[in-house]
Design an enzyme around this catalytic site. Structure first.
Site, PDB file in Angstrom:
ATOM      1  N   ASP A  34      -4.833  -7.387   3.584  1.00 17.35           N
ATOM      2  CA  ASP A  34      -4.281  -6.866   4.831  1.00 17.35           C
ATOM      3  C   ASP A  34      -3.305  -5.746   4.497  1.00 17.35           C
ATOM      4  OD1 ASP A  34      -3.948  -6.613   7.559  1.00 17.35           O
ATOM      5  OD2 ASP A  34      -3.055  -8.584   7.867  1.00 17.35           O
ATOM      6  N   ASP A  35      -2.969  -4.961   5.500  1.00 17.01           N
ATOM      7  CA  ASP A  35      -2.026  -3.875   5.282  1.00 17.01           C
ATOM      8  C   ASP A  35      -0.604  -4.397   5.122  1.00 17.01           C
ATOM      9  OD1 ASP A  35      -1.830  -4.659   7.971  1.00 17.01           O
ATOM     10  OD2 ASP A  35      -1.780  -2.623   8.766  1.00 17.01           O
TER      11      ASP A  35
ATOM     12  N   ASP B 228       3.990  -9.640   8.073  1.00 17.64           N
ATOM     13  CA  ASP B 228       5.241  -9.473   8.805  1.00 17.64           C
ATOM     14  C   ASP B 228       5.909 -10.834   8.951  1.00 17.64           C
ATOM     15  OD1 ASP B 228       7.263  -9.005  10.737  1.00 17.64           O
ATOM     16  OD2 ASP B 228       6.149  -7.367  11.626  1.00 17.64           O
TER      17      ASP B 228
END
Length: 165
Positions: free
Chosen positions: A99-100, A103
């Protein structure tokens, strides 16, 4: 950014490509991997770069929605991981999830539950979700909003001081 106290971290295409390749370098010694699962949409670009760099030919996606623009909401799985990739994992194959960003970790938890033995890698990590990721490149503070290249357009930016000259 809805909160004026949030920090802005704009990422260019060049920087994102370099950071994604750095992720591949870090993962090279952990592999080889039999498949990569990109978390759509943010993980599509880094997963493609990692798959190319590590010669991973089986590329899968999982679609999980946890953001409505910049506001986090509930988690919804829009597309499950295909059975052939689940079978690779179940039969002892090495699966990589990319994933980028991690969070809060909400998306990561959902995908980890789908593939509990997979290696989870992100380009960027924030403190609240960092423990859910096995490998990442850059940590940013929780109050930083990352603007990815696909979110940006070239435009004037005022100086931090607020001045105009």
């Amino acid at each position: 950014m809805s909160n004026p106290n949030e920090k802005s971290f704009p990422v260019t295409w060049d920087q994102f490509h370099r950071d994604s390749r750095a992720l591949a370098w870090r993962l090279a010694s952990i592999g080889p991997f039999d498949a990569v699962v990109a978390i759509a949409r943010g993980g599509l670009v880094p997963a493609a770069i990692v798959a190319r760099e590590l010669n991973i030919r089986t590329v899968e996606t999982v679609a999980v929605k946890s953001y409505d623009h910049q506001n986090q909401g509930g988690i919804k799985v829009l597309k499950e991981i295909s059975q052939p990739v689940l079978d690779i994992a179940r039969n002892g194959g090495k699966v990589l999830i990319v994933d980028d960003l991690v969070d809060t970790g909400a998306t990561a938890r959902v995908v980890r539950d789908m593939l509990p033995g997979a290696h989870f890698a992100t380009v960027y990590a924030k403190p609240k979700g960092r423990e859910l990721v096995d490998t990442f490149i850059t940590e940013v503070s929780q109050d930083t909003w990352i603007f990815f290249p696909w979110d940006l357009d070239v435009a004037y930016v005022a100086p931090i001081s607020g001045g105009t000259d």
